[in-house]
Design a protein around this motif. Sequence first.
Motif, PDB file in Angstrom:
ATOM      1  N   PHE A  63      43.785  42.101  41.278  1.00 60.97           N
ATOM      2  CA  PHE A  63      44.386  42.375  39.976  1.00 60.97           C
ATOM      3  C   PHE A  63      45.364  41.291  39.529  1.00 60.97           C
ATOM      4  N   LEU A  65      44.194  38.173  39.464  1.00 61.05           N
ATOM      5  CA  LEU A  65      43.301  37.140  38.962  1.00 61.05           C
ATOM      6  C   LEU A  65      43.243  37.178  37.442  1.00 61.05           C
ATOM      7  N   GLN A  66      42.917  36.027  36.869  1.00 61.41           N
ATOM      8  CA  GLN A  66      42.856  35.911  35.427  1.00 61.41           C
ATOM      9  C   GLN A  66      41.521  36.437  34.904  1.00 61.41           C
ATOM     10  N   PRO A  67      41.533  37.235  33.805  1.00 61.73           N
ATOM     11  CA  PRO A  67      40.267  37.645  33.188  1.00 61.73           C
ATOM     12  C   PRO A  67      39.665  36.482  32.423  1.00 61.73           C
ATOM     13  N   ILE A  71      37.770  38.870  26.563  1.00 63.07           N
ATOM     14  CA  ILE A  71      37.338  40.045  27.299  1.00 63.07           C
ATOM     15  C   ILE A  71      36.202  40.713  26.541  1.00 63.07           C
ATOM     16  N   HIS A  93      38.695  45.107  31.193  1.00 60.34           N
ATOM     17  CA  HIS A  93      39.543  44.064  31.771  1.00 60.34           C
ATOM     18  C   HIS A  93      39.102  43.763  33.207  1.00 60.34           C
ATOM     19  N   LEU A  94      38.768  44.810  33.968  1.00 67.67           N
ATOM     20  CA  LEU A  94      38.343  44.618  35.349  1.00 67.67           C
ATOM     21  C   LEU A  94      37.021  43.856  35.405  1.00 67.67           C
ATOM     22  N   SER A  96      35.832  41.863  33.194  1.00 65.02           N
ATOM     23  CA  SER A  96      36.084  40.498  32.740  1.00 65.02           C
ATOM     24  C   SER A  96      36.712  39.667  33.849  1.00 65.02           C
ATOM     25  N   THR A  97      37.594  40.278  34.616  1.00 60.80           N
ATOM     26  CA  THR A  97      38.207  39.585  35.748  1.00 60.80           C
ATOM     27  C   THR A  97      37.170  39.226  36.795  1.00 60.80           C
ATOM     28  N   ASN A 100      35.061  36.348  35.634  1.00 64.43           N
ATOM     29  CA  ASN A 100      35.779  35.080  35.636  1.00 64.43           C
ATOM     30  C   ASN A 100      36.025  34.537  37.034  1.00 64.43           C
ATOM     31  N   ASN A 101      35.812  35.357  38.067  1.00 60.62           N
ATOM     32  CA  ASN A 101      36.217  34.947  39.415  1.00 60.62           C
ATOM     33  C   ASN A 101      35.141  35.155  40.487  1.00 60.62           C
ATOM     34  N   SER A 119      38.801  37.342  46.411  1.00 58.03           N
ATOM     35  CA  SER A 119      39.913  37.211  45.473  1.00 58.03           C
ATOM     36  C   SER A 119      40.924  36.154  45.889  1.00 58.03           C
TER      37      SER A 119
END
Length: 377
Positions: A63, A65-67, A71, A93-94, A96-97, A100-101, A119
């Motif tokens: 949580f 980490l950057q989204p 989004i 948001h989750l 999207s995160t 992105n990761n 993470s």
Amino acid sequence: MEGSSPQDMQGPASLPELHYQPSTTAGFITGSDEGRGAIIRYFQGASAKSPVYDLESPFRALFTLQPAERISPSPLPLQEALLNATPKAAIDHLFSTIQNNHFSVASTYLHPIAHAIFSLASRAFNHSCLPNAAPSYRYENGCVWQDVRALGDIEADEEITISYIDSASPLSSRQIALRQTYGFECTCSRCQLQASVHDTTAPSPQHDLARSEPTLREWMFSDHPPLLSSITASLLPLTNVTIAGVPPALLPFVYQDDYLPTVSSRFSDIAHSANPKLDPALCTGLTLLAMYFLIYPRHHPLIGLHCLELSKVLWNVGIISPADEARCRPMADKLLDLARSIMAVSLPSSGFEGENGSSPWQDLQSLQGLLGGDIKD
């Protein structure tokens, strides 16, 4: 996807000293010199097996980490109970995160087989299109592990970088993918040099590049006389290649990204041909190898896999055409040695296997056994 395992699972006995700089621009910095092939950091699921300062749990790390820059709604169908219990904005948001990761988990043949979230690795390693490290994956005791391996010697205080995308993609495609998926534009040395060359050099027709392929091969492997006669005597060179040192006549091979798929497709056709010929197989295979050396770090696993594949093709040519066997066998053996030296640095001996349960290391050992036989008269 997140990994989990028993608490007593152990990783490698020791790790190099690393300093983590928690900011948007700095990642892991080495505290000591590290040689190529060293496992810099190992991650299991979402947690590292050694502490990383303020991160207490995989979920807390996730949580932080950057989204994605924008989004977007979750692409997956969600159960009504989950929607009722969790605000949709939080779910988006989750996702999207994660988008992105996430990492693409690959087999030992570099075929993507899954996506996963590691993470702490997402926080630790910045991107470069010319990285000095690369992740590899293995499955042990019900867990997915990610090992980040040095692709070359890394000096103290040098940042450790990995590539988030395939560095062989065209410059414009790389920038679009990085901007849309990760929210930044890459300014690594390769992107800057490639952009400067692209701005000052006119595109060349593909037939002109085809005529320049012998020049590329001779320049890349310039320590030797003409390739077809000398490769039997010496290993191909493993010198580092930089875009800045490429002769002007060969710069189209650097910035004209649409030519690599052409050469790769041509080599694939030869490799899968029922009756491959020696000179086209060798010339096309070495052209592709030269282009890989222009794109990837010299110990990148893809280069090792290509040397292994070219060695297979040459062995096959010698079997099909006994008249060529005396030439093919030594060349295949030299390329197999090169494949072994590169794979020893960047490709784990245990990892996710291919569809038929094989691995590159098993292929290498099998081919070594075939090449160990006597050459027929």
